[in-house]
Structure formats: C-alpha cells, structure tokens
Write an enzyme that holds these catalytic residues in place. Structure first.
Site, mmCIF file in Angstrom:
data_model
loop_
_atom_site.group_PDB
_atom_site.id
_atom_site.type_symbol
_atom_site.label_atom_id
_atom_site.label_comp_id
_atom_site.label_asym_id
_atom_site.label_seq_id
_atom_site.Cartn_x
_atom_site.Cartn_y
_atom_site.Cartn_z
ATOM 1 N N GLN A 164 -10.109 47.625 49.046
ATOM 2 C CA GLN A 164 -9.687 48.714 49.950
ATOM 3 C C GLN A 164 -9.833 48.313 51.423
ATOM 4 O O GLN A 164 -9.110 48.811 52.281
ATOM 5 C CB GLN A 164 -10.518 49.985 49.688
ATOM 6 C CG GLN A 164 -10.212 50.686 48.396
ATOM 7 C CD GLN A 164 -11.119 50.223 47.256
ATOM 8 O OE1 GLN A 164 -11.619 49.111 47.251
ATOM 9 N NE2 GLN A 164 -11.333 51.078 46.276
ATOM 10 N N ALA A 198 -12.399 60.222 48.977
ATOM 11 C CA ALA A 198 -12.864 61.541 48.541
ATOM 12 C C ALA A 198 -12.023 62.706 49.083
ATOM 13 O O ALA A 198 -11.543 63.546 48.299
ATOM 14 C CB ALA A 198 -14.340 61.693 48.895
ATOM 15 N N ASN A 218 -21.386 55.832 48.016
ATOM 16 C CA ASN A 218 -20.107 55.366 48.571
ATOM 17 C C ASN A 218 -19.700 54.110 47.816
ATOM 18 O O ASN A 218 -20.430 53.634 46.926
ATOM 19 C CB ASN A 218 -20.236 55.094 50.078
ATOM 20 C CG ASN A 218 -18.886 54.838 50.736
ATOM 21 O OD1 ASN A 218 -17.930 55.594 50.509
ATOM 22 N ND2 ASN A 218 -18.770 53.789 51.518
ATOM 23 N N LYS A 219 -18.561 53.561 48.177
ATOM 24 C CA LYS A 219 -18.003 52.384 47.507
ATOM 25 C C LYS A 219 -19.046 51.303 47.255
ATOM 26 O O LYS A 219 -19.876 51.022 48.120
ATOM 27 C CB LYS A 219 -16.866 51.842 48.378
ATOM 28 C CG LYS A 219 -16.132 50.639 47.855
ATOM 29 C CD LYS A 219 -15.654 50.793 46.429
ATOM 30 C CE LYS A 219 -14.790 52.013 46.212
ATOM 31 N NZ LYS A 219 -14.600 52.333 44.757
ATOM 32 N N ASP A 242 -18.740 59.466 49.101
ATOM 33 C CA ASP A 242 -18.113 60.238 48.022
ATOM 34 C C ASP A 242 -18.948 61.441 47.620
ATOM 35 O O ASP A 242 -18.421 62.428 47.097
ATOM 36 C CB ASP A 242 -17.862 59.341 46.813
ATOM 37 C CG ASP A 242 -16.674 58.436 47.106
ATOM 38 O OD1 ASP A 242 -16.877 57.424 47.796
ATOM 39 O OD2 ASP A 242 -15.548 58.784 46.705
ATOM 40 N N ARG A 284 -6.468 58.009 46.854
ATOM 41 C CA ARG A 284 -7.901 57.722 46.709
ATOM 42 C C ARG A 284 -8.607 58.070 48.009
ATOM 43 O O ARG A 284 -7.977 58.370 49.017
ATOM 44 C CB ARG A 284 -8.110 56.249 46.348
ATOM 45 C CG ARG A 284 -7.266 55.340 47.240
ATOM 46 C CD ARG A 284 -7.888 54.061 47.577
ATOM 47 N NE ARG A 284 -9.149 54.205 48.264
ATOM 48 C CZ ARG A 284 -9.263 54.520 49.559
ATOM 49 N NH1 ARG A 284 -8.213 54.746 50.330
ATOM 50 N NH2 ARG A 284 -10.456 54.617 50.108
#
Ligand code: MRU
Length: 361
Positions: A203, A55, A254-255, A244, A53
C-alpha cells in the site's frame, strides 16, 4: 493528459447508476479503473480483496452497500424489511474483521431503521440513502480537521515517514495520516515524505507514493527494512500513521509493521503520531490485545507481485494484516476533535465530550 488521481472520488454513491463507485485500488498505480458495483457479492468482494480499503473508506463503502441492498428489498411491512436489512448488514460486516469503521458505519445505518420502527419500507429506503450520503460527507470534514490538527505538529520542509496508505485513497478525501501533507500543500508548504513500501500488499509503494507524487510532494519509497536507516540518518522529523481500531487505553491496531516503526521511532527519539477519526476509537475494547487481527492468504506473501513463487512449496506462512502498537510508543493520537495524549483513557473522555457538544453521537 491523464486525470490526477486526487480529483477522482475514492468511494461514492453513483445516484444515476444506483451503484457503489470506487477506484479499484488493486490496479494502482498502473491503471486507474473505476468500478460501479451494484450486487452485494461484488461489494463484499471489493472490500475483502482491498479494491476499496482503508478503515474510513471501508466504512463509507459498507454504508452505501447496505443502502443499495435495502433498495432491493421487496417487503411491504417494517418487520419483513428489517429482517432482510439485518441479513444484508451481517453479510457485509463479515468481509473484514479489524477496521471498526466497517461495523460503526453499518451500526449507524441499522440505527436509522431501528429509530423509525413502523415506518414504510419506501420511507426507510429514503432515510438510509440520506444516512449513507451523510456518513460519506462527514468523512471529508473529519479528515480535513485531522489534517489541520496534524499540520500544527510539523513544519515546512520536515521529513515525514508513513506506513501503509492512510491517505485520500483510504478515505473519501484528504486521508488521515496524509491529510496534514495534503493540507500543507494547499497552503504552499512542502514536506519530504518517506513511504514504507508496506509488505505484503504494498500500500505504501503502490498507493501512498502514487498519491503523494500526484500532489507534487517530494516522495521517496523505501522497503520496510530501511526505516531504521532513514531515521538514523536524521531524515525523519515525525512519523504519521493511520489506524484501523484504537482501544480505550490508546493501543492502536494498524497495518502490519506499524508497531516496528513505532519502536524504531522511540529508539531514535522521533515523535510517532497515530491519526484516528473518533469512529476508529472503539471504547468497548479495553486494550489492544482484545482487537481481532485479520489473517490473510499465504499467497500474498509467497507469490503476489513476483513472476514466480518466492518460497518453497509447503513452507508455513504467517500473514497477519495488522499489528497493535502499544500506547506507550504513541506520542499522540490526532482526532477530528483535537489531539489526545496519554493517559488516553482520560484524554479520550475530553475528545468524546467535544464530539457530543458538537451534536454528534
Ligand atoms: O489492509 P488495508 O489496506 O485496508 O489497511 C489499511 C490501514 O492499515 C490504514 O492505515 C488504516 O485503515 C487507516 S486508513 C485512514
């Protein structure tokens, strides 16, 4: 003694086994398990389930994956080969929708086939092998360069807040948002890194803090809802996050939770930096609202990590994997070709001109 996680390749091509070699990130930090994947279904699943995982790492995994698919094509002519290659490419491209690096890497692989129209499948397989290896090697240089530019924005001893994992585990080496910290460590510097745990897939807690501790960094994990307090306490001098997909106007996906961190940072007057390889900047997308946001299974919110279900059966769940941070909340975007600041439509032109001058498309 257990091997340091930083000395293990996050993602690589195993030439002997003809396999995609990855660290299974769903098992970290409890267990370091290396997977050797050869089947397309297993590679697709590894990307979808976040065994690999981040990007840039997804891009490298897809490039190696489609090369491995190409190896298996038994066609003697170009057209037959290309037809099957295209199918394999489309299959891997459907594994996750938001990180543009997945599509960018697969498009680069396809370009190799298109640029060599009429070549024999044997030759095409050789060229695809070399391109996959190049994509991976470039990622190391790209991350190192982002790290050097990022390091220029902070001083020894600074408190840094990061969200999700944009570290070595999300790339081939160094990471993007955590690259300045890794490079700083190599130069004898140290920082106080605060890792948002990053609900729902953790994460930050499982991966960023694991790799920061492995690098000998002063690391603190906080729940996502504690970011405001550590900022108010004056402990954070800068926020560094990955992304990402960045739109042409600098809006950055992003996340999930990243945009909240950016809003807090603005409130407390803390610089908020997005680290982005140019391969993550998607100039075909005008603004962030055009970026496709992946939605994932409800169980990730209600059940995963818990001993028993933590929300009533039948309740509705909203589980977007990413959010978009408006360009106005971003202090700067750190790329491998320099630091871009608003207006991004202009500064990205300079960044891409530098990339073209360096002979990169
Ligand atoms: O769902 P994930 O874990 O793949 O999300 C990863 C992120 O959001 C990262 O910050 C991003 O991909 C950049 S990685 C250098």
């Amino acid at each position: 003694m257990a091997e340091n996680i930083l000395s293990i390749d996050t993602v690589a091509l195993d030439e002997e086994k003809n396999a995609l070699k990855i660290i299974d990130q769903t098992k970290l930090p409890g267990k370091v398990e290396i997977l050797y994947l050869t089947k397309q279904e297993a590679i697709y699943e590894a990307i979808y389930l976040l065994k690999v995982r981040g990007a840039p790492a997804i891009g490298v995994a897809a490039a190696i994956g489609v090369y491995l698919a190409a190896r298996e094509i038994n066609e003697s002519g170009y057209d037959g080969f290309y037809g099957k290659f295209k199918k394999a490419k489309e299959y891997l491209a459907s594994s996750r929708p938001t990180a543009v690096n997945l599509f960018w890497a697969l498009d680069r692989m396809e370009k190799v086939v298109l640029d060599h129209k009429g070549e024999t499948p044997a030759k095409l397989k050789e060229l695809l092998h070399d391109e996959a290896v190049t994509i991976r090697e470039e990622d190391i240089w790209v991350c190192k360069s982002i790290g050097e530019y990022g390091l220029g924005l902070i001083k020894n001893g600074d408190g840094i807040l990061t969200h999700c994992n944009a570290g070595q585990l999300a790339t081939t080496r160094y990471g993007t948002a955590l690259a300045p910290i890794h490079l700083g460590r190599e130069k004898g510097m140290n920082f106080k890194v605060f890792c948002d745990e990053t609900r729902p897939l953790l994460q930050g807690a499982r991966l960023s803090s694991f790799e920061m501790v492995a690098a000998g960094v002063d690391t603190t994990v906080i729940c996502d809802n504690m970011a405001s307090m550590v900022m108010k306490n004056g402990w954070i001098k800068a926020c560094f996050v990955g992304c990402d997909r960045v739109a042409a106007n600098g809006d950055a996906a992003n996340k999930i939770g990243t945009s909240g961190v950016a809003i807090l940072a603005k409130h407390y007057g803390i610089p908020f930096y997005v680290c982005a390889p140019t391969s993550t900047i998607d100039m075909s997308i005008k603004e962030g609202s055009d970026i496709v946001i992946e939605e994932r299974k409800p169980e990730e919110v209600t059940e995963m990590w818990y001993k028993e279900r933590m929300a009533p059966a039948g309740v509705k769940v909203f589980n977007p994997a990413f959010d978009v941070t408006d360009n106005g909340l971003i202090t700067a975007i750190v790329t491998e070709f320099g630091i871009a600041r608003a207006p991004y439509t202009e500064s990205f032109k300079t960044i891409f001109a530098k990339k073209a001058n360096a002979g990169q498309a």
